[in-house]
Design an enzyme around this catalytic site. Structure first.
Site, PDB file in Angstrom:
ATOM      1  N   THR A   7       0.845  -0.944   0.145  1.00 23.13           N
ATOM      2  CA  THR A   7      -0.003   0.114   0.214  1.00 23.13           C
ATOM      3  C   THR A   7       0.754   1.254   0.028  1.00 23.13           C
ATOM      4  O   THR A   7       1.915   1.248   0.407  1.00 23.13           O
ATOM      5  CB  THR A   7      -0.905   0.033   1.331  1.00 23.13           C
ATOM      6  OG1 THR A   7      -1.524   1.274   1.488  1.00 23.13           O
ATOM      7  CG2 THR A   7       0.078  -0.301   2.451  1.00 23.13           C
ATOM      8  N   ASP A   8       0.387   2.221  -0.579  1.00 26.35           N
ATOM      9  CA  ASP A   8       0.791   3.664  -0.489  1.00 26.35           C
ATOM     10  C   ASP A   8       0.844   4.373   1.062  1.00 26.35           C
ATOM     11  O   ASP A   8       1.894   5.133   1.479  1.00 26.35           O
ATOM     12  CB  ASP A   8       0.365   4.673  -1.326  1.00 26.35           C
ATOM     13  CG  ASP A   8      -1.010   5.037  -0.959  1.00 26.35           C
ATOM     14  OD1 ASP A   8      -1.661   4.369  -0.201  1.00 26.35           O
ATOM     15  OD2 ASP A   8      -1.866   5.823  -1.720  1.00 26.35           O
ATOM     16  N   GLU A   9       0.075   3.688   2.025  1.00 28.90           N
ATOM     17  CA  GLU A   9       0.166   4.210   3.258  1.00 28.90           C
ATOM     18  C   GLU A   9       1.605   4.036   3.986  1.00 28.90           C
ATOM     19  O   GLU A   9       1.863   4.445   5.027  1.00 28.90           O
ATOM     20  CB  GLU A   9      -0.918   3.540   4.154  1.00 28.90           C
ATOM     21  CG  GLU A   9      -2.306   3.695   3.505  1.00 28.90           C
ATOM     22  CD  GLU A   9      -3.539   3.580   4.490  1.00 28.90           C
ATOM     23  OE1 GLU A   9      -3.388   3.308   5.682  1.00 28.90           O
ATOM     24  OE2 GLU A   9      -4.495   3.260   4.070  1.00 28.90           O
ATOM     25  N   TYR A  48      -1.974  -0.724  10.878  1.00 29.84           N
ATOM     26  CA  TYR A  48      -1.952  -1.229   9.575  1.00 29.84           C
ATOM     27  C   TYR A  48      -0.912  -0.850   8.820  1.00 29.84           C
ATOM     28  O   TYR A  48      -0.259  -1.923   8.412  1.00 29.84           O
ATOM     29  CB  TYR A  48      -3.388  -0.942   9.003  1.00 29.84           C
ATOM     30  CG  TYR A  48      -3.419  -1.074   7.563  1.00 29.84           C
ATOM     31  CD1 TYR A  48      -3.528  -2.312   6.950  1.00 29.84           C
ATOM     32  CD2 TYR A  48      -3.316  -0.226   6.748  1.00 29.84           C
ATOM     33  CE1 TYR A  48      -3.486  -2.668   5.652  1.00 29.84           C
ATOM     34  CE2 TYR A  48      -3.482  -0.291   5.268  1.00 29.84           C
ATOM     35  CZ  TYR A  48      -3.432  -1.559   4.737  1.00 29.84           C
ATOM     36  OH  TYR A  48      -3.322  -1.949   3.180  1.00 29.84           O
ATOM     37  N   LYS A  70       2.155  -3.468   7.358  1.00 32.03           N
ATOM     38  CA  LYS A  70       2.395  -3.559   5.937  1.00 32.03           C
ATOM     39  C   LYS A  70       3.884  -3.166   5.642  1.00 32.03           C
ATOM     40  O   LYS A  70       4.626  -3.716   4.856  1.00 32.03           O
ATOM     41  CB  LYS A  70       1.377  -2.774   5.132  1.00 32.03           C
ATOM     42  CG  LYS A  70      -0.186  -3.201   5.030  1.00 32.03           C
ATOM     43  CD  LYS A  70      -0.090  -4.492   4.537  1.00 32.03           C
ATOM     44  CE  LYS A  70       0.068  -4.724   2.897  1.00 32.03           C
ATOM     45  NZ  LYS A  70      -0.488  -6.095   2.196  1.00 32.03           N
TER      46      LYS A  70
HETATM   47  P1  NAD Z   1      -9.505  -7.626   2.012  1.00 32.87           P
HETATM   48  O1  NAD Z   1      -9.563  -6.977   3.429  1.00 32.87           O
HETATM   49  O2  NAD Z   1     -10.720  -7.227   1.266  1.00 32.87           O
HETATM   50  O3  NAD Z   1      -9.550  -8.919   1.872  1.00 32.87           O
HETATM   51  C1  NAD Z   1      -8.170  -9.472   2.544  1.00 32.87           C
HETATM   52  C2  NAD Z   1      -8.355 -11.084   2.267  1.00 32.87           C
HETATM   53  O4  NAD Z   1      -7.382 -11.705   2.845  1.00 32.87           O
HETATM   54  C3  NAD Z   1      -9.730 -11.674   2.941  1.00 32.87           C
HETATM   55  O5  NAD Z   1     -10.094 -12.683   1.779  1.00 32.87           O
HETATM   56  C4  NAD Z   1      -9.375 -12.671   3.934  1.00 32.87           C
HETATM   57  O6  NAD Z   1     -10.268 -13.542   4.337  1.00 32.87           O
HETATM   58  C5  NAD Z   1      -8.011 -12.972   3.825  1.00 32.87           C
HETATM   59  N1  NAD Z   1      -7.123 -13.045   4.849  1.00 32.87           N
HETATM   60  C6  NAD Z   1      -7.092 -12.360   5.979  1.00 32.87           C
HETATM   61  N2  NAD Z   1      -6.111 -12.703   6.938  1.00 32.87           N
HETATM   62  C7  NAD Z   1      -5.655 -13.993   6.430  1.00 32.87           C
HETATM   63  C8  NAD Z   1      -4.783 -15.131   6.694  1.00 32.87           C
HETATM   64  N3  NAD Z   1      -4.228 -15.040   7.953  1.00 32.87           N
HETATM   65  N4  NAD Z   1      -4.727 -16.300   5.973  1.00 32.87           N
HETATM   66  C9  NAD Z   1      -5.118 -16.274   4.740  1.00 32.87           C
HETATM   67  N5  NAD Z   1      -5.943 -15.331   4.288  1.00 32.87           N
HETATM   68  C10 NAD Z   1      -6.363 -14.247   5.113  1.00 32.87           C
HETATM   69  O7  NAD Z   1      -8.319  -6.752   1.617  1.00 32.87           O
HETATM   70  P2  NAD Z   1      -8.173  -5.946   0.049  1.00 32.87           P
HETATM   71  O8  NAD Z   1      -8.573  -4.443   0.269  1.00 32.87           O
HETATM   72  O9  NAD Z   1      -8.612  -6.751  -0.914  1.00 32.87           O
HETATM   73  O10 NAD Z   1      -6.747  -5.616   0.188  1.00 32.87           O
HETATM   74  C11 NAD Z   1      -5.828  -6.918  -0.543  1.00 32.87           C
HETATM   75  C12 NAD Z   1      -4.289  -6.485  -0.217  1.00 32.87           C
HETATM   76  O11 NAD Z   1      -4.053  -5.231  -1.122  1.00 32.87           O
HETATM   77  C13 NAD Z   1      -3.763  -6.127   1.096  1.00 32.87           C
HETATM   78  O12 NAD Z   1      -2.499  -6.662   1.380  1.00 32.87           O
HETATM   79  C14 NAD Z   1      -3.964  -4.579   1.155  1.00 32.87           C
HETATM   80  O13 NAD Z   1      -2.911  -4.264   2.370  1.00 32.87           O
HETATM   81  C15 NAD Z   1      -3.680  -4.255  -0.461  1.00 32.87           C
HETATM   82  N6  NAD Z   1      -4.015  -2.962  -0.513  1.00 32.87           N
HETATM   83  C16 NAD Z   1      -5.413  -2.759  -0.535  1.00 32.87           C
HETATM   84  C17 NAD Z   1      -5.877  -1.518  -1.040  1.00 32.87           C
HETATM   85  C18 NAD Z   1      -7.334  -1.019  -0.952  1.00 32.87           C
HETATM   86  O14 NAD Z   1      -7.624   0.069  -1.500  1.00 32.87           O
HETATM   87  N7  NAD Z   1      -7.997  -1.772  -0.738  1.00 32.87           N
HETATM   88  C19 NAD Z   1      -4.792  -0.472  -1.660  1.00 32.87           C
HETATM   89  C20 NAD Z   1      -3.493  -0.894  -1.443  1.00 32.87           C
HETATM   90  C21 NAD Z   1      -3.055  -2.000  -1.153  1.00 32.87           C
HETATM   91  O1  DAU Z   2      -4.143   4.130   0.670  1.00 31.25           O
HETATM   92  C1  DAU Z   2      -4.237   2.594   0.341  1.00 31.25           C
HETATM   93  C2  DAU Z   2      -5.244   2.244   1.334  1.00 31.25           C
HETATM   94  O2  DAU Z   2      -6.592   2.541   1.107  1.00 31.25           O
HETATM   95  C3  DAU Z   2      -5.236   0.585   1.624  1.00 31.25           C
HETATM   96  O3  DAU Z   2      -3.907   0.154   1.927  1.00 31.25           O
HETATM   97  C4  DAU Z   2      -6.224   0.072   2.948  1.00 31.25           C
HETATM   98  O4  DAU Z   2      -6.112  -1.287   2.822  1.00 31.25           O
HETATM   99  C5  DAU Z   2      -7.590   0.597   2.411  1.00 31.25           C
HETATM  100  O5  DAU Z   2      -8.530   0.533   3.343  1.00 31.25           O
HETATM  101  C6  DAU Z   2      -7.491   2.054   2.194  1.00 31.25           C
HETATM  102  O6  DAU Z   2      -7.306   2.771   3.440  1.00 31.25           O
HETATM  103  P1  DAU Z   2      -8.012   4.062   3.708  1.00 31.25           P
HETATM  104  O7  DAU Z   2      -7.900   4.264   5.197  1.00 31.25           O
HETATM  105  O8  DAU Z   2      -7.505   5.284   2.814  1.00 31.25           O
HETATM  106  O9  DAU Z   2      -9.590   3.816   3.203  1.00 31.25           O
HETATM  107  P2  DAU Z   2     -10.969   4.001   3.977  1.00 31.25           P
HETATM  108  O10 DAU Z   2     -11.953   3.676   2.767  1.00 31.25           O
HETATM  109  O11 DAU Z   2     -11.212   3.393   5.056  1.00 31.25           O
HETATM  110  O12 DAU Z   2     -11.347   5.577   3.988  1.00 31.25           O
HETATM  111  C7  DAU Z   2     -10.834   6.731   2.799  1.00 31.25           C
HETATM  112  C8  DAU Z   2     -10.751   8.034   3.384  1.00 31.25           C
HETATM  113  O13 DAU Z   2     -12.296   8.179   4.069  1.00 31.25           O
HETATM  114  C9  DAU Z   2      -9.946   8.118   4.668  1.00 31.25           C
HETATM  115  O14 DAU Z   2      -9.541   9.483   4.831  1.00 31.25           O
HETATM  116  C10 DAU Z   2     -10.847   7.924   6.077  1.00 31.25           C
HETATM  117  C11 DAU Z   2     -11.949   8.697   5.415  1.00 31.25           C
HETATM  118  N1  DAU Z   2     -13.533   7.891   5.894  1.00 31.25           N
HETATM  119  C12 DAU Z   2     -13.418   6.501   6.021  1.00 31.25           C
HETATM  120  C13 DAU Z   2     -14.724   5.766   6.685  1.00 31.25           C
HETATM  121  C14 DAU Z   2     -14.622   4.390   6.537  1.00 31.25           C
HETATM  122  C15 DAU Z   2     -14.492   8.713   6.562  1.00 31.25           C
HETATM  123  O15 DAU Z   2     -14.318   9.963   6.409  1.00 31.25           O
HETATM  124  N2  DAU Z   2     -15.499   7.986   6.928  1.00 31.25           N
HETATM  125  C16 DAU Z   2     -15.653   6.805   6.974  1.00 31.25           C
HETATM  126  O16 DAU Z   2     -16.833   6.293   7.581  1.00 31.25           O
END
Ligand code: NAD
Ligand code: DAU
Length: 364
Positions: free
Chosen positions: A145-147, A171, A175
């Site tokens: 992630t970019d975080e 988190y 990562k």
């Molecule tokens: P998600 O939470 O939707 O899915 C995570 C999956 O991993 C689930 O299916 C869960 O059951 C599985 N999992 C969790 N713990 C496990 C374990 N111990 N063993 C096996 N499986 C397990 O997550 P996502 O949003 O699809 O993100 C996927 C990846 O991409 C993550 O590594 C996250 O850090 C990264 N990422 C997400 C975003 C985003 O915006 N969602 C952005 C950048 C990077």
């Molecule tokens: O940047 C990549 C990341 O993006 C991933 O690594 C994470 O897995 C993914 O969950 C996401 O993280 P964020 O914290 O940015 O996403 P989220 O959707 O939780 O929140 C997006 C923005 O909105 C953040 O600034 C928090 C805000 N927010 C979120 C929720 C859930 C609100 O204002 N209200 C809310 O109820």
């Protein structure tokens, strides 16, 4: 042959282990991969935590090149057996605890899965790769992630691959730890790991705890739309299909040991995004409990340690691998809202007691 083609690896079918393939991005990736690499074998390893959903993959159950295994990436004997039994040459590692708010409530699972789980996969794959004579075509893609780069000021240059790590939440710290392990396995053992650092994804199968699906579903239910703090935080939104295409070029053309930033070039303030979601939902939804839905917008207590701005400079993946995002934010939001409108049977069951309890603990 162009330099782009020269970089590509052998066209032999791959045997891909996708961890976390029942989650949001993982399941989109599995659909993408099965569609675009029909000869490849795809094995999903997923623990099916609250975020994993077997139904995300239901239409692949009869595909003979697809297998689902329920299991934990921290279970070393299971991981080792699977690598060997399926003769895996490519790992696409998505499994993680992924939600920042949950990491604030309970960081333990984040360290366990994101750090120890990634370590378990890397170490198992190292031995497996050794047994395969250190085959140079094997790949371990670590999806991150970019975080990990922390928070940008309003005029800072977007994150590049050389930006210093400065994670601010449990988190992102977990990562970051996993990124360092992936990097170390390349530098120490020469294992062909590649790490990608991506911005916020959105699209189908997105669990309702995240901002975009939560807002869409709350509009449909006529519930308040919680916006943290002053709503001025900025995220760079990427359509999940564009992310899957980026991961394809990274697996097939990326250089081992490298990291690639992936972003949507779509920086938007949270409050503006929520207003857009309200506007599009008002246009597309036939019936809504509250219209205009922006009346539901409610500013709530800020997230602890809330990062102000994320933005990705994706120049490296563009110039070296030829990838750019194709979906506009407007088009992606329309498509996503249409998906939530036509897939109520997908998201309704996710609003379980566990979800209500989680919701109450964050938004009380
Ligand atoms: P998600 O939470 O939707 O899915 C995570 C999956 O991993 C689930 O299916 C869960 O059951 C599985 N999992 C969790 N713990 C496990 C374990 N111990 N063993 C096996 N499986 C397990 O997550 P996502 O949003 O699809 O993100 C996927 C990846 O991409 C993550 O590594 C996250 O850090 C990264 N990422 C997400 C975003 C985003 O915006 N969602 C952005 C950048 C990077
Ligand atoms: O940047 C990549 C990341 O993006 C991933 O690594 C994470 O897995 C993914 O969950 C996401 O993280 P964020 O914290 O940015 O996403 P989220 O959707 O939780 O929140 C997006 C923005 O909105 C953040 O600034 C928090 C805000 N927010 C979120 C929720 C859930 C609100 O204002 N209200 C809310 O109820």
């Amino acid at each position: 042959m162009t330099s782009f083609e020269e970089q590509s690896l052998s066209s032999e079918p791959r045997r891909v282990l996708v961890t976390g393939g029942a989650g949001f991005i993982g399941s989109n990736f599995v659909h993408y991969w099965c569609q675009n690499h029909k000869s490849d074998r795809v094995i999903v390893l997923d623990a099916l935590t609250y975020a994993g959903n077997r139904r995300n993959l239901i239409d692949l159950e009869n595909n003979e090149n697809f297998r689902f295994v329920q299991g934990d990436i921290c279970d070393r004997s299971l991981v080792e057996a699977l690598l060997q039994e399926e003769n895996i040459d490519t790992v696409a590692h998505f499994a993680a605890e992924s939600h920042v708010d949950r990491s604030i409530l309970g960081p333990d699972a984040f360290v366990r899965t994101n750090v120890v789980g990634t370590f378990t996969l890397l170490e198992s794959f190292r031995h497996h790769w050794d047994r395969a004579g250190n085959n140079s075509e094997y790949r371990f893609l670590h999806v991150s992630t970019d975080e990990v780069y922390g928070s940008l000021g309003p005029n800072d240059h977007p994150f590049t691959e050389t930006t210093n790590y400065a994670p601010n939440s449990p988190y992102s710290a977990s990562k970051a730890g996993s990124d360092h392990l992936a990097r170390a396995y390349y530098h120490t053992y020469g294992m062909p790991t590649i790490t990608t650092n991506c911005s916020n994804n959105y699209g189908p199968y997105h669990f309702p705890e995240k901002l975009i699906p939560l807002t869409c579903i709350n509009i449909l239910l006529g519930k308040p739309l919680p916006v943290y703090g002053d709503g001025q935080n900025i995220r760079d939104w990427l359509y999940v299909g564009d992310h899957c295409r980026a991961l394809d070029v990274v697996i097939n053309k990326g250089k081992p040991g490298e990291t690639y930033n992936i972003g949507g070039n779509n920086e938007v303030k949270n409050i503006d995004l929520v207003h857009t979601l309200c506007k599009v939902m008002d246009e597309l939804a036939p019936k809504l409990p509250v219209r205009p839905s922006q009346e539901l917008i409610t500013f709530v207590k800020d997230r602890a340690g809330h990062d102000r701005r994320y933005a990705i400079d994706a120049t490296k993946i563009k110039t070296e691998l030829g990838w750019t995002p194709q979906q506009t934010l407007e088009g992606g939001i329309h498509q996503t809202i249409e998906w939530y409108l036509t897939h109520q049977e997908w998201w309704q069951p996710l609003l379980s007691k566990e979800y209500q309890d989680y919701y109450a603990s964050v938004y009380a």
